[in-house]
Design a protein around this motif. Structure first.
Motif, PDB file in Angstrom:
ATOM      1  N   GLY A  40      33.253  43.370  46.756  1.00 15.68           N
ATOM      2  CA  GLY A  40      34.159  44.212  47.526  1.00 15.68           C
ATOM      3  C   GLY A  40      34.645  43.579  48.814  1.00 15.68           C
ATOM      4  N   ALA A  41      33.845  42.724  49.433  1.00 16.35           N
ATOM      5  CA  ALA A  41      34.228  42.137  50.722  1.00 16.35           C
ATOM      6  C   ALA A  41      35.148  40.929  50.557  1.00 16.35           C
ATOM      7  CB  ALA A  41      32.990  41.738  51.517  1.00 16.35           C
ATOM      8  N   MET A  42      34.990  40.174  49.467  1.00 16.25           N
ATOM      9  CA  MET A  42      35.748  38.945  49.252  1.00 16.25           C
ATOM     10  C   MET A  42      36.473  39.010  47.907  1.00 16.25           C
ATOM     11  SD  MET A  42      34.864  37.306  52.027  1.00 16.25           S
ATOM     12  CE  MET A  42      35.353  35.578  51.766  1.00 16.25           C
ATOM     13  N   TYR A  43      37.591  38.288  47.818  1.00 17.18           N
ATOM     14  CA  TYR A  43      38.307  38.183  46.548  1.00 17.18           C
ATOM     15  C   TYR A  43      38.630  36.721  46.260  1.00 17.18           C
ATOM     16  CZ  TYR A  43      42.791  37.573  49.059  1.00 17.18           C
ATOM     17  OH  TYR A  43      43.814  37.113  49.854  1.00 17.18           O
TER      18      TYR A  43
ATOM     19  N   LEU B 247      38.568  34.632  49.757  1.00 21.15           N
ATOM     20  CA  LEU B 247      39.222  35.150  50.954  1.00 21.15           C
ATOM     21  C   LEU B 247      38.758  36.584  51.219  1.00 21.15           C
ATOM     22  CD1 LEU B 247      42.827  33.858  50.153  1.00 21.15           C
ATOM     23  CD2 LEU B 247      41.182  32.841  51.750  1.00 21.15           C
ATOM     24  N   GLN B 248      39.015  37.076  52.417  1.00 25.87           N
ATOM     25  CA  GLN B 248      38.543  38.398  52.821  1.00 25.87           C
ATOM     26  C   GLN B 248      39.484  39.496  52.324  1.00 25.87           C
ATOM     27  OE1 GLN B 248      37.472  38.809  56.988  1.00 25.87           O
ATOM     28  NE2 GLN B 248      37.072  36.602  57.141  1.00 25.87           N
ATOM     29  N   VAL B 249      38.899  40.497  51.643  1.00 27.48           N
ATOM     30  CA  VAL B 249      39.686  41.629  51.166  1.00 27.48           C
ATOM     31  C   VAL B 249      40.317  42.385  52.325  1.00 27.48           C
ATOM     32  CG1 VAL B 249      39.516  43.882  50.028  1.00 27.48           C
ATOM     33  CG2 VAL B 249      38.377  41.895  49.024  1.00 27.48           C
ATOM     34  N   SER B 250      39.633  42.451  53.468  1.00 32.18           N
ATOM     35  CA  SER B 250      40.123  43.218  54.615  1.00 32.18           C
ATOM     36  C   SER B 250      41.431  42.667  55.167  1.00 32.18           C
ATOM     37  CB  SER B 250      39.065  43.250  55.722  1.00 32.18           C
ATOM     38  OG  SER B 250      38.780  41.934  56.181  1.00 32.18           O
TER      39      SER B 250
ATOM     40  N   PRO C 165      36.583  40.916  42.836  1.00 34.27           N
ATOM     41  CA  PRO C 165      38.045  41.041  42.905  1.00 34.27           C
ATOM     42  C   PRO C 165      38.722  39.671  42.773  1.00 34.27           C
ATOM     43  CG  PRO C 165      36.986  42.303  44.656  1.00 34.27           C
ATOM     44  CD  PRO C 165      35.920  41.458  44.028  1.00 34.27           C
ATOM     45  N   PHE C 166      39.854  39.658  42.084  1.00 37.15           N
ATOM     46  CA  PHE C 166      40.583  38.405  41.875  1.00 37.15           C
ATOM     47  C   PHE C 166      42.079  38.680  41.813  1.00 37.15           C
ATOM     48  CE2 PHE C 166      39.471  40.202  37.775  1.00 37.15           C
ATOM     49  CZ  PHE C 166      40.633  40.098  37.029  1.00 37.15           C
TER      50      PHE C 166
END
Length: 322
Positions: free
Chosen positions: A58-61, A72-75, A139-140
């Motif tokens: 959830g934090a990185m994709y 990279l950062q999802v935020s 996540p991708f």
């Protein structure tokens, strides 16, 4: 290099047995049996599926920058880019064998650039009460999926020898999309498109529709769309679109290990995002640009970018190839 040369990332599975029959673990603590899972005995010689409540992503994709996989950062995502998370449910074709899970996880992770024990894990194996194994990804982006596809195709073909997916009872392929990547206009077009076109969604999902459909409810009843987007007659796990804290979960796809079918599903979601993301409210209110005919015109125009989706829609009669 052959897939056999890669090593499964260490965190794709766990070496710890479950602390109880129905664990729900957060930050190393099981809320169900009040156990610190770090205190459980572990074994270096055995691998186990993560429990259903384990949620490490959830934090990185994963994206592609200058031809290379990059975390990279999802935020920091904007509405210019969508990220997806896949949950693929399968059952064993013959006998239970954790080696099948290890081989599949090794291949999926390697396809997405995680090919050593210390690599940041991309895909994990989890327990699920309705199937034998659930493969869950980080996540991708669609670009990451395209880059992984040549190796992923070989992995999925091998996995077909181990598992059943399409013909497995109750097995689905759930895809999460990042809500923060959807502007209000795009989100409106996205959700309305689903409930305006239940037949199309069922065909894409390769399922049947109707009031008796167990997988979800796609027809419009005499209640608001927002209500049925989350539930079917009070059953929240039956929603075609499930609204989670950070994502919209598309629960309608039938599970599949055929590369062309998984690619068709990913192309469907990416094509919706790339098209709906260009629309304004005026386009929709004045011209009906979020309607099915306009979306199909977009897919036809972009057929070389979405070849599996285009071919599927032609076979189903939605698009004329003449």
């Amino acid at each position: 290099m052959s897939i056999k040369n890669w090593i499964m990332p260490r965190m794709a599975l766990t070496s710890e047995e479950n602390c109880c029959s129905d664990p729900y673990v957060e930050d190393g603590w099981c809320n169900e049996c009040e156990t610190n899972v770090d205190d459980l005995p572990s074994s270096d010689n055995n691998s186990y599926l993560w429990n259903y409540g384990y949620k490490p992503f959830g934090a990185m994709y994963l994206d592609v920058v200058d031809g290379e996989f990059v975390w990279l950062q999802v935020s920091k995502l904007t509405t210019d880019k969508m990220v997806y998370g896949l949950e693929l449910e399968v059952v064993y074709r013959d006998d239970y064998n954790m080696e099948y899970v290890v081989n599949t996880l090794t291949g999926i992770n390697a396809a997405f650039g995680a090919h050593s024990a210390d690599s940041s894990v991309f895909c994990i194996g989890k327990e699920d009460s309705t199937v034998d194994v659930e493969f869950v990804t980080a996540p991708f982006t669609y670009d990451a999926y395209v880059k992984a596809l040549p190796m992923l195709e070989s992995v999925l073909e091998q996995a077909q020898e181990y598992f059943k997916a399409f013909y497995a009872p109750s097995a689905g392929a759930h895809v999460h999309v990042n809500k923060n990547s959807l502007s209000l206009t795009t989100a409106y077009a996205w959700i309305q498109f689903h409930y305006d076109n239940p037949g199309l969604i069922a065909d894409i999902a390769q399922r049947s529709i109707g009031t008796d459909a167990e997988w979800c409810y796609m027809q419009k009843p005499d209640i608001p769309v927002a209500q049925i987007a989350k539930q079917k007659y009070g059953f929240p796990n039956r929603g075609a679109l499930a609204d989670t804290h950070a994502t919209i979960e598309h629960r309608y796809f039938r599970s599949n290990l055929r590369p062309a079918r998984i690619s068709k599903n990913m192309e469907f979601l990416e094509s919706m995002f790339s098209y709906f993301n260009t629309l304004t409210y005026q386009d929709m209110a004045r011209d009906g640009a979020h309607k099915l005919y306009a979306y199909l015109a977009h897919v036809s125009l972009m057929r070389h970018q979405y070849p599996n989706l285009y071919d599927f829609l032609v076979r189903k009669g939605y698009i004329s190839c003449v």
